[in-house]
Design an enzyme around this catalytic site. Sequence first.
Site, short mmCIF file in Angstrom:
data_model
loop_
_atom_site.label_atom_id
_atom_site.label_comp_id
_atom_site.label_asym_id
_atom_site.label_seq_id
_atom_site.Cartn_x
_atom_site.Cartn_y
_atom_site.Cartn_z
N LYS A 26 0.97 -1.12 -0.11
CA LYS A 26 -0.06 0.16 -0.06
C LYS A 26 0.92 1.09 0.01
O LYS A 26 1.40 1.53 1.06
CB LYS A 26 -0.87 0.04 1.35
CG LYS A 26 -2.06 1.16 1.27
CD LYS A 26 -2.54 1.88 2.48
CE LYS A 26 -2.02 3.00 2.91
NZ LYS A 26 -2.13 4.03 2.10
N GLU A 38 10.22 1.36 10.45
CA GLU A 38 11.10 2.49 10.44
C GLU A 38 10.18 3.67 10.62
O GLU A 38 9.33 4.32 9.71
CB GLU A 38 11.84 2.82 9.09
CG GLU A 38 12.89 3.89 9.13
CD GLU A 38 13.79 4.14 7.94
OE1 GLU A 38 14.53 5.33 7.80
OE2 GLU A 38 13.82 3.22 7.13
N CYS A 52 12.91 11.81 7.28
CA CYS A 52 12.92 11.20 8.64
C CYS A 52 14.16 11.16 9.15
O CYS A 52 14.25 11.36 10.48
CB CYS A 52 12.62 9.66 8.57
SG CYS A 52 10.95 9.28 8.18
N GLU A 104 8.75 15.80 16.02
CA GLU A 104 9.25 15.93 14.73
C GLU A 104 8.34 17.15 13.81
O GLU A 104 7.09 17.04 13.73
CB GLU A 104 9.02 14.70 13.92
CG GLU A 104 9.54 14.48 12.54
CD GLU A 104 9.69 12.89 12.31
OE1 GLU A 104 10.44 12.38 11.63
OE2 GLU A 104 8.51 12.29 12.38
#
Length: 496
Positions: A185, A260, A294, A392
């Site tokens: 996906k 991750e 990331c 983040e």
Amino acid sequence: MTIHVKGLPTAPARLEQLIGGKWTGSSGGEIVRNSPAHGVPVSSIPRGTADDVELAVAAARRRFDGGGWSDRPAGWRASIIRKAADLILSEVDELALLETLESGKPLSQSKGEIIGAAELWYYASGQAQAVHGETFNNLGSDQFGLVLREPVGVVGLITPWNFPFFILAERLPFILAAGCTVVAKPSEFTSATTLRMGKILEKAGLPEGVLNIVTGFGDPVGQAIVAHKKVDMVSFTGSTRVGRSTVMASAANLKKISLELGGKNPVLVLKDADLDKAADGIVYGMLHNAGQCCVSGSRLVVAQEIEKELTQKILALVTRVKVGDPLDPATKVGPIVNEPQLTKILGMIGEGRAEGAELLEGGHKIENTDGLFVAPTVMRNVIPTMKLAREEVFGPVLAITAFATLNEAVEIANDTEYGLAATIWSTNLGDSLALMRRVKAGRMWINTTITGGPEMPVGGYKESGLGRETGLGGVSEYTEIKSVIIDQGARTPWVP
């Protein structure tokens, strides 16, 4: 697909899902993606449903259990993966344009990522033939031990929007090399290149049912994949928040998980660093992919003796970086992926200022454009307790914090729930190695940043993830270990 004037299609490309070897739409309708740089429709994908996932999992299960992939020689699987890599390189321009139109990243960056992805496919093809077990001939003359590695089974692969083709390449060829089948996906924002990879693998000779691609939203498609009892493993790349929910949903059959997740990555600059090189690396690290990365170096942890000088060098470089149309060869920084993410970035900048951080550059949306652009932003006097230092941002924002001692630098660097990446700038080898050992992160760079190769594993410490992708362990991540003892007469009767 036909590409029209200046790289923009005259109408959105209508794409289909791949289920059981057939390209199809969905009863759920469609999702239209607008270019975040130009504000015009560029692609249309099926809005997948839980029923689509059911069909895709059934197809992957049939192929895995029925043979024709995992039971074939590894060299044969490797040849298909290698052929796919060849085809990727033959379609670099088209793939890069699709990637740029949906993601907004500069076209030159997209091309580099497509070429890098091909290298991953080549590497994984070699690893397909390197999978091996162990033998134990030390159990006595009447026993023999074997350790086998077997493909884990059906893998659910959920990939993000920020590096859709490259992250796919860090996972999919290794999964295929292990002998697994897949239900993938892609992000609903950036599905085109994943679907194009399905076409490439068809050309390369991949049997039907080995790769299935269902497009659409995380709810219901992603959730249905993660919770499905006939999916043996899930590989998810995305936010830590969604990673947690992935772990919880996977409990339905205690499936294996590879994650991750997010990062709040420190860049440590010591007083002996080459400041010109460090400044350039810091600017690249904060602005690469518009900060939507990331492993972006979002926290600058700098020796207080050089903070002012380094900050001035960073500001001088930031103002020279071209932000704009990703189809312009001069552009270095493209748009933010969507309106909610842009709003989040600006909100966190505002909260940082309210908490006492000083805005030195940027901090605003760039107006007079159809795209979603945030000006490169530099903020100083960011203390470790501020939200800007802990959460983040996923945007082109650098938060500067000064330190007095190396121990304080390590404390600041590790004062986070994340542990994905870190960078060190120093000309002192001893200090660099000491920091390398003490900073908790799965990926580190010394006097460079955000680089690597297929040989290097990726993954994080703490809440930045579970497991490792790529490298020598990239294939074994998708295997199970079976321990076997063969008796040759050692066993004596248990019942008298």
